[in-house]
Design a protein around this motif. Structure first.
Motif, PDB file in Angstrom:
ATOM      1  N   GLN A 243      38.436  26.039  32.297  1.00  0.00           N
ATOM      2  CA  GLN A 243      39.195  26.233  33.638  1.00  0.00           C
ATOM      3  C   GLN A 243      39.814  27.707  33.564  1.00  0.00           C
ATOM      4  O   GLN A 243      39.841  28.361  34.617  1.00  0.00           O
ATOM      5  CB  GLN A 243      39.938  25.208  34.037  1.00  0.00           C
TER       6      GLN A 243
ATOM      7  N   GLU B  94      37.344  30.298  33.861  1.00  0.00           N
ATOM      8  CA  GLU B  94      37.176  30.455  35.362  1.00  0.00           C
ATOM      9  C   GLU B  94      37.955  31.220  35.921  1.00  0.00           C
ATOM     10  O   GLU B  94      37.543  32.345  37.059  1.00  0.00           O
ATOM     11  CB  GLU B  94      36.669  29.248  36.133  1.00  0.00           C
ATOM     12  N   VAL B  95      39.211  31.190  35.977  1.00  0.00           N
ATOM     13  CA  VAL B  95      40.325  31.946  36.588  1.00  0.00           C
ATOM     14  C   VAL B  95      39.897  33.377  36.210  1.00  0.00           C
ATOM     15  O   VAL B  95      40.111  34.448  36.930  1.00  0.00           O
ATOM     16  CB  VAL B  95      41.693  31.471  36.344  1.00  0.00           C
TER      17      VAL B  95
ATOM     18  N   ASP C  22      38.913  34.376  39.529  1.00  0.00           N
ATOM     19  CA  ASP C  22      40.251  34.394  40.328  1.00  0.00           C
ATOM     20  C   ASP C  22      41.185  35.247  39.610  1.00  0.00           C
ATOM     21  O   ASP C  22      42.443  34.657  39.533  1.00  0.00           O
ATOM     22  CB  ASP C  22      40.475  33.018  40.569  1.00  0.00           C
ATOM     23  N   TYR C  23      40.627  36.350  38.992  1.00  0.00           N
ATOM     24  CA  TYR C  23      41.848  37.096  38.090  1.00  0.00           C
ATOM     25  C   TYR C  23      42.910  37.279  38.890  1.00  0.00           C
ATOM     26  O   TYR C  23      44.165  37.320  38.383  1.00  0.00           O
ATOM     27  CB  TYR C  23      41.263  38.327  37.783  1.00  0.00           C
TER      28      TYR C  23
ATOM     29  N   LEU D  81      44.875  35.531  40.484  1.00  0.00           N
ATOM     30  CA  LEU D  81      45.575  34.280  40.554  1.00  0.00           C
ATOM     31  C   LEU D  81      46.402  34.032  39.192  1.00  0.00           C
ATOM     32  O   LEU D  81      47.098  33.252  39.029  1.00  0.00           O
ATOM     33  CB  LEU D  81      44.652  32.983  40.615  1.00  0.00           C
ATOM     34  N   MET D  82      45.994  34.955  38.243  1.00  0.00           N
ATOM     35  CA  MET D  82      46.545  34.995  37.037  1.00  0.00           C
ATOM     36  C   MET D  82      48.247  35.105  37.092  1.00  0.00           C
ATOM     37  O   MET D  82      48.662  36.106  37.502  1.00  0.00           O
ATOM     38  CB  MET D  82      46.089  35.963  35.925  1.00  0.00           C
TER      39      MET D  82
END
Length: 129
Positions: free
Chosen positions: A89, A92-93, A97-98, A100-101
């Motif tokens: 998971q 995936e980020v 969805d970088y 969102l880090m």
């Protein structure tokens, strides 16, 4: 599975990690490099799990399915499966969805991420060996 690359990535992350969150936030491209090395290490581990799954004739459509199947067949211990799922998971980020880090969370938990990578690597080495 490229063991040397995983180990090298872990060491580079550890060497590059600063002592404070403020320093981490100001690292710019170097911080991105830390995240990228973590992503690459996780990807290499997931490829190792995929290889293990193929040897055991497991067909999976995703890494989550693969991990669940390996656990259900008693190949992957529950605790290791949970850590593998977390890493999948996180990957995936890091990839999709970088933005969102959260640097604060990543800085605070980087040692834990590295430990999960190490544990999964040791598991795969034990299964292969």
């Amino acid at each position: 599975m490229n063991v040397e690359y995983i180990v090298e990535s872990i060491e580079l992350i550890k060497e590059a990690m600063p002592d404070s969150l403020e320093e981490f936030k100001l690292m710019g491209l170097a911080k991105d490099g830390i995240y990228k090395r973590l992503e690459f290490a996780i990807q290499a581990l997931l490829e190792g799990l995929s290889e293990l799954g193929r040897k055991r004739e497991i067909i999976a459509l995703s890494y989550s399915d693969l991990i669940r199947s390996l656990e259900e067949k008693g190949i992957l211990p529950k605790e290791t499966a949970e850590k593998a799922e977390f890493l999948a998971q996180l990957r995936e980020v890091l990839i999709y969805d970088y933005d969102l880090m959260n640097d604060e969370i990543a800085f605070r938990n980087m040692e834990e991420y590295i430990e999960y990578v190490r544990e999964l690597l040791e598991f795969l080495r034990g299964v292969e060996g």
